[in-house]
Design an enzyme around this catalytic site. Structure first.
Site, PDB file in Angstrom:
ATOM      1  N   SER A  73      -2.730  58.326  72.445  1.00 12.51           N
ATOM      2  CA  SER A  73      -2.523  57.630  73.479  1.00 12.51           C
ATOM      3  C   SER A  73      -2.652  58.239  74.885  1.00 12.51           C
ATOM      4  CB  SER A  73      -1.092  56.756  73.102  1.00 12.51           C
ATOM      5  OG  SER A  73      -0.826  56.363  74.494  1.00 12.51           O
TER       6      SER A  73
ATOM      7  N   TYR B 255       7.812  58.710  72.535  1.00 16.79           N
ATOM      8  CA  TYR B 255       6.316  58.138  72.444  1.00 16.79           C
ATOM      9  C   TYR B 255       5.465  59.006  72.818  1.00 16.79           C
ATOM     10  CZ  TYR B 255       2.628  54.852  72.236  1.00 16.79           C
ATOM     11  OH  TYR B 255       1.240  54.458  71.878  1.00 16.79           O
TER      12      TYR B 255
HETATM   13  N1  LIG Z   1      -1.344  48.574  72.666  1.00 19.15           N
HETATM   14  C1  LIG Z   1      -1.612  49.703  73.744  1.00 19.15           C
HETATM   15  O1  LIG Z   1      -1.717  49.682  74.795  1.00 19.15           O
HETATM   16  C2  LIG Z   1      -2.003  51.019  72.919  1.00 19.15           C
HETATM   17  C3  LIG Z   1      -2.398  52.445  73.764  1.00 19.15           C
HETATM   18  C4  LIG Z   1      -2.692  53.463  73.335  1.00 19.15           C
HETATM   19  C5  LIG Z   1      -2.344  53.827  71.784  1.00 19.15           C
HETATM   20  N2  LIG Z   1      -1.982  52.615  71.056  1.00 19.15           N
HETATM   21  C6  LIG Z   1      -1.733  52.783  69.533  1.00 19.15           C
HETATM   22  O2  LIG Z   1      -2.387  52.124  68.950  1.00 19.15           O
HETATM   23  C7  LIG Z   1      -1.672  51.857  67.553  1.00 19.15           C
HETATM   24  C8  LIG Z   1      -1.584  50.330  67.377  1.00 19.15           C
HETATM   25  O3  LIG Z   1      -0.736  49.890  68.173  1.00 19.15           O
HETATM   26  P1  LIG Z   1      -0.693  48.117  68.725  1.00 19.15           P
HETATM   27  O4  LIG Z   1      -0.759  48.216  69.975  1.00 19.15           O
HETATM   28  O5  LIG Z   1      -1.465  47.468  67.846  1.00 19.15           O
HETATM   29  O6  LIG Z   1       0.898  47.586  68.389  1.00 19.15           O
HETATM   30  P2  LIG Z   1       1.187  46.569  67.261  1.00 19.15           P
HETATM   31  O7  LIG Z   1       0.396  45.463  67.628  1.00 19.15           O
HETATM   32  O8  LIG Z   1       2.715  46.563  67.437  1.00 19.15           O
HETATM   33  O9  LIG Z   1       0.822  47.142  65.759  1.00 19.15           O
HETATM   34  C9  LIG Z   1       1.620  48.131  65.160  1.00 19.15           C
HETATM   35  C10 LIG Z   1       1.105  48.161  63.715  1.00 19.15           C
HETATM   36  O10 LIG Z   1       1.911  49.235  63.187  1.00 19.15           O
HETATM   37  C11 LIG Z   1       2.385  48.593  61.902  1.00 19.15           C
HETATM   38  N3  LIG Z   1       3.826  49.464  61.661  1.00 19.15           N
HETATM   39  C12 LIG Z   1       4.765  49.602  62.487  1.00 19.15           C
HETATM   40  N4  LIG Z   1       5.792  50.390  61.645  1.00 19.15           N
HETATM   41  C13 LIG Z   1       5.178  50.486  60.520  1.00 19.15           C
HETATM   42  C14 LIG Z   1       5.648  51.275  59.391  1.00 19.15           C
HETATM   43  N5  LIG Z   1       6.816  51.910  59.349  1.00 19.15           N
HETATM   44  N6  LIG Z   1       4.734  51.140  58.308  1.00 19.15           N
HETATM   45  C15 LIG Z   1       3.486  50.748  58.344  1.00 19.15           C
HETATM   46  N7  LIG Z   1       3.230  50.086  59.326  1.00 19.15           N
HETATM   47  C16 LIG Z   1       3.983  50.123  60.561  1.00 19.15           C
HETATM   48  C17 LIG Z   1       2.895  47.279  62.458  1.00 19.15           C
HETATM   49  O11 LIG Z   1       3.049  46.372  61.167  1.00 19.15           O
HETATM   50  P3  LIG Z   1       3.525  44.915  61.220  1.00 19.15           P
HETATM   51  O12 LIG Z   1       3.341  44.328  62.402  1.00 19.15           O
HETATM   52  O13 LIG Z   1       3.181  44.257  59.988  1.00 19.15           O
HETATM   53  O14 LIG Z   1       5.095  45.172  61.049  1.00 19.15           O
HETATM   54  C18 LIG Z   1       1.461  46.834  63.089  1.00 19.15           C
HETATM   55  O15 LIG Z   1       0.420  46.386  62.242  1.00 19.15           O
HETATM   56  C19 LIG Z   1      -0.347  52.453  67.779  1.00 19.15           C
HETATM   57  O16 LIG Z   1      -0.598  53.737  67.049  1.00 19.15           O
HETATM   58  C20 LIG Z   1      -0.274  53.042  69.193  1.00 19.15           C
HETATM   59  O17 LIG Z   1       0.597  53.801  69.465  1.00 19.15           O
HETATM   60  C21 LIG Z   1      -1.630  51.324  71.394  1.00 19.15           C
END
Ligand SMILES: NC(=O)c1ccc[n+]([C@@H]2O[C@H](COP(=O)([O-])OP(=O)(O)OC[C@H]3O[C@@H](n4cnc5c(N)ncnc54)[C@H](OP(=O)(O)O)[C@@H]3O)[C@@H](O)[C@H]2O)c1
Length: 245
Positions: free
Chosen positions: A142, A155
């Protein structure tokens, strides 16, 4: 199609970025196994929708902190969809809170899910890749961990650790024909980005050459490229997807 004939494993496919990765990989011809944690309904609906369209997709429950369950999934996915040759460590969590309010449990959970989870899942799937001398791993970093943004310290620390993990693992396992890269998304329109206060979103847009946040789909397309043979000479990299900060 970039991933024709490939089997991919994507953690956190029930989330915003994860579901975009699953859809993009399917569109690029891959068989896709993905995991969910709490949101079974979302994951199963996504799998049903894609299967109805003719894709080979399976959803599995997984807590990335359960190393034994990850190992069992490696075997199960191989039986269901074939040996995994592309792994995307996407599952992650973020909490928005100032440093003074971060408790030890918050620190541990953030480090565990983002960093230890990536380690445990990679360990489980790497054995088969080494045996087959073929694979590509993409980790989710990130911008929070790389450039100065006002983001929660636990984070940012976890996401910076993902870069160390990516670069050192890439160096060690390139000899087995396995590449390891990371993507470094900036602020996205869905997922953990939704928790960011409006003031910080406006600040981000001000410093972004494109003047907007990105989308999960724009992130997923770069991940598909990195997972594919089109990126055969891309290794140990963190690719920024931030609209130019
Ligand atoms: N969105 C952004 O702006 C952004 C920017 C930079 C990087 N990222 C990175 O992108 C990745 C995905 O994030 P997102 O934005 O898509 O967030 P999100 O919509 O909250 O998705 C997070 C995912 O991780 C799963 N998860 C959480 N805790 C877990 C655990 N203990 N074991 C297995 N799975 C788990 C969740 O499963 P459930 O929902 O089924 O609980 C969900 O599928 C992350 O690594 C985040 O740091 C996101």
């Amino acid at each position: 199609m970039l991933l024709q004939g490939r089997t991919a494993f994507v953690t956190g496919g029930s989330g915003a970025v994860g579901s975009a990765i699953v859809r993009t990989f399917v569109a690029e011809g891959a068989r896709v196994a993905f995991t969910y944690h709490d949101r079974a309904d979302k994951a199963l609906a996504l799998a049903d929708e894609l299967q109805a369209g003719g894709a080979t997709v399976r959803a599995y429950p997984l807590d990335v902190l359960d190393g034994k369950a990850s190992q069992a999934l490696d075997e199960r996915v191989e039986k269901d969809l074939g040996p995994v040759d592309a792994l995307v460590n996407n599952a992650g969590i973020a909490q928005v809170m100032p440093f003074a309010l971060i408790e030890e449990e918050d620190w541990d959970l953030t480090m565990d899910v983002n960093v230890k989870g990536t380690f445990l899942v990679t360990k489980a799937f790497l054995r088969g890749m080494i045996r087959r001398k073929r694979g590509s791993i993409v980790n989710l970093g990130s911008l929070a961990g790389m450039r100065i943004l006002e983001v929660p310290v636990h984070y940012a620390t976890a996401k910076a650790a993902i870069m160390g993990f990516t670069i050192s693992l890439a160096r060690e396992i390139a000899r087995y024909n396995i590449r390891v890269n990371a993507v470094i998304p900036g602020m996205l329109s869905g997922g953990v980005g939704l928790n960011v206060p409006d003031r910080q979103k406006e600040e981000y847009k001000k410093y972004c050459t494109m003047g907007r946040v990105g989308t999960p789909e724009e992130t997923a397309k770069v991940i598909a490229f990195l997972a594919s043979d089109h990126a055969s000479y891309v290794n140990a990299q963190g690719i920024y997807i931030d609209g130019g900060i």
